[in-house]
Design an enzyme around this catalytic site. Structure first.
Site: not given
Lengths: 411, 297
Positions: B214, B256
């Site tokens: 990510e 996140h």
């Protein structure tokens, strides 16, 4: 959450870190009032969240009233690094004998906090790292006991300075910070002052600092949008699962309701790659209750001029797909005017089949244009389908408008 | 063989009487796991899902013996205390489920765990599953048997949803998994990509590893470095998500807590270091099954 410099100073003052006397102003009247309490030269600093204020001309040392008024008048409401200036702080210029750098943050590899100190303050620390790394002292910190003060005093050969750094640690842990940075720390007489204050609070820690007096900030900008504030409230009022705690406006015409921290990134990438223009970024995850998804749906679809809605996520582990999509259906029913644009849904996981049966019935009964895809369809395929349907919707809408124009002209 | 969890793994659940604890417990029992009991302070002596409940981890261990894994299923602000109990009892593997655990608490947990030689998986981790053997955490939920299948592919992802998505995709492509590990999306996590890769390297069942990377942090670059210095020698396929976010201002935090734009490394730096290392970069997510077919001959 990033803080403005003046908010940072307020927080520092609670742990005994002093700054030069300053007043934060939000308009010219306040500047006028503040001037009476300060002696020239006055340092005027725009309050924005993006750094590089010095280099960008956001800080001015004013020696007279005209200079001060001209600077402030020119800055209020102006754009600085893409951010509107709402506040300017005015501070008395301190007699500085030395400028240092100090910061505390987390090392994501060693997974501990660490303190950086440098005698070269007032300049970009990245530059110092590159050009003279030997000038930077690093102290790794045991998160239970904090920095070792004896060691700090020994290395710095200055007890007052060590004391300043211990107070910085105090602020770091007391307010759950992700970063505290003071550049420069100024030596004024025998004391040390924080001339600047950069603080980023840990969002997960905010729950235990409800009394903290700071302004709400946007995810991607200083000023949160209305929809962002509304979306954030959903999680503040209910701790079960998460929905809407990050909501970013993108200005496009396809509303996005993604699921999961990882999948939501994939969804946005795939939608952009397919040529779609997202209206927003937001996500829900961790099995939120039906009502939370309902609220987030209403906020996400509250914009005018949408040409599509994408509800997309990975194969869920434990999120109840029936409950969450029932929440979407509840929200959809309340959106005014009734959405006539295409809605693409791609999900998998517990009770997905039941959820899709419910949505098929709803689409038939209410006349929604819903397109359902299961886990066998890749996320990117669903995103491309969203873009195709939305283009088709827009061209038919244009066609309608054209026909209306034509009939008007004829009449 | 698999990593982290197998058919012998004995588990206790902290917060077993709560909603998330109960549902995780039901899924574990359904998967055939040995759940020996649970802990909820103040509810010692009760029974949850037919299992004994104790006031503390220490009491449970004294009564039932040492377990292999403690699952911490309590709210974020109570996680520090619960995890400390498990660490002090020297449970070898501690799984932390909660999202939004303050970073300071996490750093304390990980500091103490390191001192005691205990492995932490999480926080904000969906768990780990070795298909056909066992699982810890909530991975796969009630559908674990359908989503995952036994085989040679190791999987690592911060995101729980992407663990299932990858499991399902790889299973449908005809390959099984050795272990699928959700390491958690927080800024600091106990088990990183590198830690998981090191375990997969010495696991004989694993022939290839798929990693979902990510935006934000350095974890993917550290993983690539491991490949470059030949400490991970099996084929490694990496996909990176969050390219769209590069246009956003620095420090923007996404879904996140660890997905922070501009934190440590940019997407470009990640791509470059992966390509240079000899790991395989999957440009599109759906390319992964095709790459697997080429790699597993």
């Amino acid at each position: 959450m990033k803080l403005y410099e003046f908010e940072g100073h307020n927080l520092f003052s609670k742990v005994g870190i002093a700054s030069p006397f300053f007043v934060a102003c939000s308009n010219m009247d306040e500047v006028e009032q503040a001037r009476k309490r300060l002696k020239f030269p006055i340092v005027a600093k725009v309050q924005v969240l993006s750094g590089k204020r010095g280099k960008g001309g956001g800080i001015k040392i004013c020696t007279n009233e005209k200079q001060l008024n001209d600077f402030c008048r020119g800055m209020f409401g102006a754009e600085f690094s893409g951010e509107g200036v709402r506040f300017i702080s005015l501070a008395e210029k301190a007699q500085i004998e030395g400028e240092y750098y100090a910061s505390i943050t987390y090392d994501t590899t060693l997974k501990i906090p660490f303190l950086l100190f440098s005698k070269s303050g007032g300049m970009d620390i990245e530059e110092v790292k590159k050009n003279s790394p030997e000038e930077i002292l690093r102290f790794d910190i045991n998160p239970f006991s904090g920095p070792d003060k004896t060691n700090l005093s020994k290395k710095l050969k200055d007890e007052t300075l060590a004391d300043f750094l211990i107070r910085l640690w105090d602020a770091f842990i007391r307010y759950d910070c992700r970063l505290v940075e003071v550049n420069p720390v100024a030596k004024v007489g025998d004391d040390y002052l924080a001339v600047d204050a950069k603080i980023i609070l840990d969002d997960a820690g905010l729950a235990r600092h409800r009394d903290l007096d700071v302004l709400q900030k946007g995810s991607a900008g200083a000023i949160p949008t209305e929809r962002e504030l509304a979306a954030r409230k959903i999680d503040e009022e209910d701790y079960r699962g998460s929905a809407g705690s990050t909501f970013i406006e993108f200005g496009g015409d396809i509303a996005v309701l993604a699921s999961g921290g990882g999948a939501s990134l994939l969804v946005m990438d795939a939608l952009s790659e397919a040529g779609g223009k997202p209206s927003n970024y937001t996500e829900y995850s961790g099995n939120p209750p039906r009502e939370k998804v309902e609220k987030l749906t209403k906020i996400t679809l509250s914009k005018e001029g949408l040409s599509g809605c994408l509800v997309c996520g990975a194969v869920a582990n434990f999120t109840d797909i029936y409950e969450t999509l029932a929440g979407f259906a509840d929200g959809l029913a309340e959106v005014k005017p009734k959405p006539d644009y295409p809605i693409v849904i791609r999900r998998g996981g517990p009770r997905q089949k039941e959820a899709y049966e419910m949505l098929e019935k709803l689409a038939k009964k209410e006349g929604f244009d819903i397109h359902l895809f299961g886990p066998e369809t890749p996320i990117s395929v669903a995103c491309r389908e969203m873009v195709r349907l939305s283009e088709k919707f827009k061209s038919s809408e244009k066609g309608q408008a054209f026909l209306q124009e034509v009939s008007k002209v004829k009449a | 063989m698999a990593i982290l969890v197998n058919s012998e793994t004995k588990v206790l659940i902290q917060g077993i009487t709560g909603k998330s604890g109960l549902s995780a417990c039901a899924d574990l029992l359904d998967y055939g796991m040995q759940v020996v009991g649970g802990v909820t302070p103040g509810k010692g002596g009760q029974v949850a899902m037919g299992l004994p409940v104790f006031n503390s981890v220490r009491e449970l261990v004294a009564a039932l013996g040492l377990v292999d894994c403690a699952m911490v299923n309590v709210p974020p602000l109570l996680t520090l205390d619960a995890a400390m109990e498990a660490i002090d009892a020297q449970i070898p593997l501690i799984h932390i489920f909660a999202e939004r655990v303050p970073v300071l608490d996490t750093s304390k947990i990980l500091f103490r765990a390191k001192e005691k030689g205990v492995r932490v998986l999480g926080p904000n981790s969906v768990g780990a599953i070795s298909p056909g053997e066992g699982k810890v955490g909530s991975i796969g939920g009630p559908n674990a048997k359908i989503t995952f299948s036994k085989g040679p592919v190791g999987v690592i992802s911060k995101s729980g949803g992407m663990c299932s998505e990858l499991g399902s995709m790889i299973t449908n492509a005809g390959f099984g998994q050795s272990t699928v590990v959700g390491i958690g999306g927080d800024l600091l996590v106990g088990t990183t990509f590198v830690d998981a890769l090191e375990m997969f390297e010495s696991d004989t069942q694993t022939k290839v590893v798929v990693m979902f990377g990510e935006v934000g942090g350095n974890a993917e670059i550290e993983a690539a470095r491991l490949v470059a210095v030949k400490k991970f020698t099996k084929p490694l396929i990496i996909f990176l998500a969050g390219k769209f976010a590069e246009k956003l201002p620095k420090d923007t935090a996404l879904g996140h807590a660890g997905a922070i734009v501009g934190l440590d490394s940019t997407m470009e730096q990640k791509v470059a270091s992966i390509k240079k290392s000899g790991a395989i970069l999957a440009e599109n997510f759906e390319d992964i099954p095709g790459i697997l077919k080429k790699v597993i001959k």
